[in-house]
Write an enzyme that holds these catalytic residues in place. Sequence first.
Site, PDB file in Angstrom:
ATOM      1  N   ASP A  82       0.816  -1.220   0.000  1.00 58.73           N
ATOM      2  CA  ASP A  82       0.000   0.000   0.000  1.00 58.73           C
ATOM      3  C   ASP A  82       0.846   1.265   0.000  1.00 58.73           C
ATOM      4  OD1 ASP A  82       0.959  -0.403   2.567  1.00 58.73           O
ATOM      5  OD2 ASP A  82      -0.982  -0.924   3.391  1.00 58.73           O
ATOM      6  N   ASN A 153      -7.608  -1.986  14.028  1.00 57.30           N
ATOM      7  CA  ASN A 153      -8.994  -2.257  13.615  1.00 57.30           C
ATOM      8  C   ASN A 153      -9.088  -3.540  12.788  1.00 57.30           C
ATOM      9  OD1 ASN A 153      -7.781  -1.584  11.254  1.00 57.30           O
ATOM     10  ND2 ASN A 153      -9.002   0.238  10.834  1.00 57.30           N
ATOM     11  N   HIS A 155      -7.227  -4.220  10.050  1.00 57.45           N
ATOM     12  CA  HIS A 155      -6.901  -4.102   8.624  1.00 57.45           C
ATOM     13  C   HIS A 155      -5.637  -4.862   8.258  1.00 57.45           C
ATOM     14  CE1 HIS A 155      -4.503  -0.020   9.113  1.00 57.45           C
ATOM     15  NE2 HIS A 155      -3.684  -1.044   9.180  1.00 57.45           N
ATOM     16  N   GLU A 160      -9.491  -1.835   5.007  1.00 52.78           N
ATOM     17  CA  GLU A 160     -10.107  -1.412   6.259  1.00 52.78           C
ATOM     18  C   GLU A 160     -11.352  -2.248   6.535  1.00 52.78           C
ATOM     19  OE1 GLU A 160      -8.280   0.310   7.929  1.00 52.78           O
ATOM     20  OE2 GLU A 160      -7.693   2.237   7.099  1.00 52.78           O
TER      21      GLU A 160
END
Length: 258
Positions: A82, A153, A155, A160
């Site tokens: 990413d 979270n 991810h 996400e």
Amino acid sequence: MKKTIQTTSTHKKLKLFQDAEAASLFVAHQIAELIRDKEKQGKTAVLGLATGNTPKGVYQELIRLYKNEGLSFKNVISFNLDEYYPILPDDQQSYTYFMRQYLFKHVDIKEQQINIPNTDFSEKGIAQYCQDYEDKIQSLGGMDFQLLGIGRNGHIGFNEPGSDFESKTRLVNLDSLTREDAKAAFGSLDKVPEKAISVGVQTISKAKKILLLALGERKSEIMQQAINGEITTEVPASFLQSLSQAEFVLDASAARAL
Ligand code: F6R
């Protein structure tokens, strides 16, 4: 829309280590072994790489192996997971900068074999750019190895919560917790980009071997959910439970809540 998968398998692939160093060495040695095996066969090793705090110890050990133990990266083709959007490759918060600092400038990988999503262009061309990035990975037969960290979270990459399990490389909106966690690096929340390019959950799931590395207490609660919770798009890392080639590598602190 939230999606879940039922699994009847209780077999969980866990590798637990007493501390971050031992876990990082394990991952680095797995990568080194793959590179050497491929080299012996005269083949390239296609590596999916991550940034962030978690892989720093892995990269440090890979650099040591290069400097002291003859590990060469000449046959490595790398794809990073990413990159923030928008950001310039020379910005110190960019993942291009990170990879150069923490791995690439110290080893003999060929510049033309490094792939990191490049966000230095207008939003108009992004869909095509993402498709090309995805196609390039698949044209090489997919990743031989994928290294992952995990966000608080759940991810993986910047997939996400809510990311589809079928997702491919694309432009994504960053979650508020992800932006909060990036605040320190950028100096303030308003400087943290709201978007990023990320390879998809499906792209990751096609890798022949996947290691998710989780270090430290702050990852313990999400690791409990990712490993023992339901497989749900709300916790993208939970999808790895359903992949036989995926393993979770944890230090004792990250394993505390299991
Ligand atoms: C970074 C990436 C992210 C990180 C995750 C954990 O390339 O893909 O999923 O792995 O945000 O970041 P750290 O390791 O900084 O806790």
